[in-house]
Design a protein around this motif. Sequence first.
Motif, short mmCIF file in Angstrom:
data_model
loop_
_atom_site.label_atom_id
_atom_site.label_comp_id
_atom_site.label_asym_id
_atom_site.label_seq_id
_atom_site.Cartn_x
_atom_site.Cartn_y
_atom_site.Cartn_z
N GLU A 96 -10.59 12.78 -3.25
CA GLU A 96 -10.52 12.32 -1.86
C GLU A 96 -11.91 12.40 -1.26
OE1 GLU A 96 -8.43 13.46 2.43
OE2 GLU A 96 -7.55 14.20 0.56
N ASP A 118 -11.20 2.75 -5.43
CA ASP A 118 -10.25 3.21 -4.41
C ASP A 118 -8.83 2.84 -4.84
OD1 ASP A 118 -9.44 0.60 -3.38
OD2 ASP A 118 -11.36 0.49 -2.38
N LEU A 119 -7.87 3.40 -4.14
CA LEU A 119 -6.47 3.30 -4.57
C LEU A 119 -6.03 1.85 -4.75
CD1 LEU A 119 -3.54 5.41 -3.15
CD2 LEU A 119 -3.24 3.03 -3.72
N MET A 120 -6.27 0.99 -3.76
CA MET A 120 -5.81 -0.39 -3.85
C MET A 120 -6.55 -1.16 -4.93
SD MET A 120 -3.29 -0.38 -1.89
CE MET A 120 -2.87 -2.13 -1.99
N LEU A 179 0.15 4.41 0.25
CA LEU A 179 -0.27 5.44 1.21
C LEU A 179 -1.20 4.81 2.24
CD1 LEU A 179 -1.07 8.67 -0.87
CD2 LEU A 179 0.89 8.25 0.59
N LYS A 191 -4.04 6.75 4.21
CA LYS A 191 -5.25 7.33 3.63
C LYS A 191 -5.67 6.69 2.31
CE LYS A 191 -5.19 11.55 2.27
NZ LYS A 191 -5.01 13.02 2.18
N SER A 192 -5.13 5.54 1.97
CA SER A 192 -5.46 4.94 0.68
C SER A 192 -6.95 4.65 0.55
CB SER A 192 -4.66 3.65 0.47
OG SER A 192 -4.92 2.71 1.50
N PHE A 247 1.56 5.17 -7.56
CA PHE A 247 0.19 4.87 -7.98
C PHE A 247 -0.39 5.92 -8.91
CE2 PHE A 247 0.08 7.40 -4.19
CZ PHE A 247 -0.95 8.29 -4.39
N ASP A 306 0.86 -1.19 0.00
CA ASP A 306 0.00 0.00 0.00
C ASP A 306 0.89 1.23 0.00
OD1 ASP A 306 -1.77 2.06 0.48
OD2 ASP A 306 -2.91 0.97 1.99
N TRP A 315 -8.08 12.12 -9.71
CA TRP A 315 -8.21 11.53 -8.38
C TRP A 315 -9.06 12.43 -7.50
CZ3 TRP A 315 -6.22 6.85 -6.72
CH2 TRP A 315 -5.33 6.21 -7.60
N PHE A 363 -2.11 13.82 -1.48
CA PHE A 363 -1.23 12.65 -1.48
C PHE A 363 -0.19 12.69 -0.36
CE2 PHE A 363 -2.09 12.49 -6.29
CZ PHE A 363 -3.24 11.74 -6.09
#
Length: 433
Positions: A254, A290-292, A49, A52-53, A197, A47, A252, A132
Amino acid sequence: MFDYYLGLALRSLRRNKVLTALMIVTLGLGIGASITTLTVLRLLSGDPLPQKSARLFYAQVDPYTKDGYEAGKTKPQRLIAYTDAMNLLHAHQADRQVALALTDARIAPLRSGEHPFFSDGVMTTADFFTMFDAPFQYGGGWSAADDESRAQVVVISDFLNDKLFGGASSVGRIIRVNDHDLRIIGVLKKWAPQPRFYAQELGGRSYGDGDAVFLPLQTARAANMDPTNDDCWAVADITKLETAPCIWLGFWVELSSDAEVAAYTQFLSNYAQQQIALGRFYRPEVALSDLMQWLRNEKVVPDDVRLQAGLAFGFLLICVVNTVGLLLAKCLRRSQEIGVRRALGAMRREIFAQFMVEAGMVGLAGGLLGLVFAEFGLWCIRHQPAEYAGLAHLDVHMFLLTFLVALVSSLVAGLLPAWRASQLAPGSQLKAA
């Protein structure tokens, strides 16, 4: 009692040095191979981040043509057009939002005698650094007003600051990028998320030291800086990508709650329908990952790396099975010794504990040797041309995991021999003696 078992185990291991060495080498090879591949897999699938990912999401809408489109089956394009990026940005429907593209930055030092060089750059918008969690060593980022006014400013990395200014504060200094003079307003601390990422969908490197310069998007475009990745579905003038039928930006957002995620997904869907009504879009599909999940979608971890990890643990299993056989043979050779101990009053659980301690000692020795093999394997990886190669190092967690894997493997291998030893009947062994 443990000290007594430890003494018995040491004497037993010294008595059969060749067999002991064979067990240690067998376990060491399996542990070394598995830890090497697991380290690489952990590096690639980590991961970037973790703090906060779960709050970062990659937004997709699809301005592409009808060619090849199948309703409900075709996924939205990875990139979006400039018009859509600006519309989403100015809608302010998320806590923070960032449009970005990668670029090749030609940096010309102002000191005489130094030659220009190319570095990775990012042209982006004001929320990039806070969104980020990019830390600053000196200064800070720019504002949304700087975005709109095309302010001639730039943020640089720590390694570029070291190269050009010897690590001292360069805030207020001038740097020439693509033949344009820009004022440095911030210098980042060491910041290089692994994987990188935000560059994944933009055709950039996923691993390494990170980017050297960060510029306001419109400032960079005014300086004739082009994205490293674009997709145009008609003949287009790349100097006018803002109006051309091209997609070249990542977007992106948040979002801090499930409700906000649902609301933003609905907003994207409504936006796509609005653009269809205006005749700009033909495809209503949108996505918000989401990021992952986005990294999984982009298959950041190559399939061959997962395969190698699976094969390595399969090899470890074979090594454990072989160790079981060697420990079992060693146990049977000591049948008379076990019979004497049982006749003198040793209980089955004590015999079992004795052999498990011996197996554990073999495991710890195998872990030490496995650590050597793992370091050698990672050294070989670091000399490969892969972009992540230089990052292949054992950290504290993997160091401890090496011994945990070794100990667990040896104890598993020792279960059958220890149980077999504890079941030997003392009478038959004493008669045979």
